[in-house]
Design an enzyme around this catalytic site. Structure first.
Site, short mmCIF file in Angstrom:
data_model
loop_
_atom_site.label_atom_id
_atom_site.label_comp_id
_atom_site.label_asym_id
_atom_site.label_seq_id
_atom_site.Cartn_x
_atom_site.Cartn_y
_atom_site.Cartn_z
N LYS A 149 -2.19 -6.01 -7.43
CA LYS A 149 -1.37 -6.84 -6.55
C LYS A 149 -0.75 -7.96 -7.38
CE LYS A 149 -3.79 -6.05 -2.20
NZ LYS A 149 -4.56 -4.90 -2.69
N ASP A 173 0.64 -2.49 -6.08
CA ASP A 173 0.48 -2.55 -4.64
C ASP A 173 1.61 -3.36 -4.00
OD1 ASP A 173 -1.78 -1.01 -4.20
OD2 ASP A 173 -3.16 -2.67 -4.54
N MET A 174 1.97 -2.99 -2.77
CA MET A 174 2.97 -3.73 -2.02
C MET A 174 2.25 -4.60 -0.99
SD MET A 174 6.23 -4.21 -2.12
CE MET A 174 7.04 -2.75 -2.79
N ARG A 212 3.79 5.79 -4.01
CA ARG A 212 2.78 5.90 -2.95
C ARG A 212 3.43 5.48 -1.63
NH1 ARG A 212 -1.57 1.61 -3.54
NH2 ARG A 212 -2.34 2.91 -5.23
N LYS A 224 1.53 3.55 5.47
CA LYS A 224 2.11 3.04 6.71
C LYS A 224 2.37 1.54 6.62
CE LYS A 224 0.21 6.42 9.97
NZ LYS A 224 -0.54 6.62 11.23
N ALA A 229 -0.03 -2.45 6.27
CA ALA A 229 -1.18 -3.06 6.93
C ALA A 229 -1.06 -4.57 7.08
CB ALA A 229 -2.46 -2.74 6.14
N THR A 269 -2.43 8.47 3.48
CA THR A 269 -2.64 8.51 4.92
C THR A 269 -3.96 9.18 5.23
OG1 THR A 269 -1.72 9.23 7.05
CG2 THR A 269 -1.41 10.71 5.16
N HIS A 270 -4.56 8.78 6.37
CA HIS A 270 -5.76 9.44 6.87
C HIS A 270 -5.45 10.20 8.17
CE1 HIS A 270 -6.93 5.64 4.82
NE2 HIS A 270 -7.69 6.48 4.15
N ARG A 325 -8.06 -3.15 6.68
CA ARG A 325 -8.38 -1.74 6.86
C ARG A 325 -8.75 -1.45 8.31
NH1 ARG A 325 -6.60 -2.48 2.72
NH2 ARG A 325 -4.86 -1.87 4.03
#
Length: 306
Positions: free
Chosen positions: A98, A132-133, A182, A185, A187, A224-225, A287
């Site tokens: 990050k 990371d975004m 990557r 969605k 968070a 994704t999960h 999460r």
């Protein structure tokens, strides 16, 4: 509504103290976070690699406000990469970084310099880095730094968030040969002006972005999960004649491990996102917000420790 409540709690120092001191917290955190120390990260990485999974490691910490804190984060990644190489865990293991932890909020040049040092260490260790975004206010800065890093380290990975309205355009820009992207969605709590608000709209955007990346010349990393999105990813791979070595699935440590194993058994590359470090609270709450069903695990842990 539930997602908004959880995200609000992630910014509450009072809730953080309550969760951190609760007797059941250790069991909950252990499921989602490898541990506090670098040795914990290496132990979990070894276990996952032995199970056929790839790994990306994230040293937790975002609220960096001084150059000294930023350099300390950089040095932790340099040590981690050296230890991964010594343990022969590369290239299966890479790192996620990050930029906010490297000084982005107060000195973009410092963040770039620190990120460049980490990329150089990763290259020497035989692996790579993914940036990371974070929230939408940092997107342009992060993509600018990514472009500069890729001049010398072209395998540096990008992260794009499907809930942002701009992401389809960003996918088209980044779906070029050799570009690791990557797709997740998202968070963070974002305003309607910049982000889709409903789960349905986010999912539809994810599929549109997935199609752009899978039809391009880059290397898509589908984070994704969601069973529906995983199935769509498998279908799109067949449609666009993508062999398993030309894209990968990514999932978080502790979430849907059986599905991760199934995908590995089907011949896909699956990379597990493994966080470690002391600053676990904000990560854990995001999460839970990203997938509120995880609250069921949290609730079971509470009940079992009464």
């Amino acid at each position: 509504m539930l997602r908004s409540v959880i995200l609000a709690a992630s910014r509450s120092s009072r809730v953080e103290r309550l969760v951190a001191t609760a007797p059941f917290s250790r069991d909950v955190v252990r499921r989602f976070v490898a541990g506090a120390k670098t040795d914990d990260a290496l132990r979990v990485t070894r276990e996952l690699v032995d199970d056929g999974l790839a790994v990306t490691l994230d040293h937790l910490g975002e609220d960096t406000v001084t150059p000294e804190q930023a350099r300390a984060t950089r040095d932790e990644y340099l040590a981690l990469l050296r230890m991964l190489a010594e343990a022969r865990l590369t290239p299966a293991a890479e790192v996620s970084v990050k930029l906010s932890a490297l000084g982005q909020a107060f000195d973009e040049q410092l963040a770039y310099d620190n990120a460049r040092a980490i990329c150089a260490a990763a290259d020497a260790a035989g692996t790579t880095v993914t940036l990371d975004m974070e929230d939408h206010t940092t997107t342009d800065s992060t993509l600018d730094i990514l472009a500069k890093l890729r001049k010398d380290f072209p395998s540096t990975g990008a992260v794009l968030q499907a809930y942002l309205r701009r992401t389809e355009s960003d996918c088209r820009e980044l779906a070029s040969a050799g570009s690791r992207v990557r797709l997740c969605k998202g968070a963070y709590k974002e305003p309607e002006s910049v982000a889709h608000q409903s789960a349905r709209d986010v999912d539809k955007s994810y599929v549109r972005c997935l199609n752009i990346l899978m039809s391009g010349d880059g290397y898509p990393m589908l984070a994704t999960h969601d069973p529906r999105l995983i199935a769509i990813g498998e279908d799109r791979a067949r449609w666009f004649d993508r062999s398993p070595d030309r894209f990968e699935f990514q999932m978080l440590y502790g979430i849907r491990p059986e599905e991760q194993a199934r995908l590995v058994g089907e011949g896909y590359t699956v990379r597990t996102y493994v966080p470690y470090g002391d600053d676990w609270y904000g990560y854990l709450m995001r999460r839970l917000a990203e997938r509120p069903a995880n609250l069921a695990f949290f609730a079971r842990a509470v009940a079992s420790r009464k």
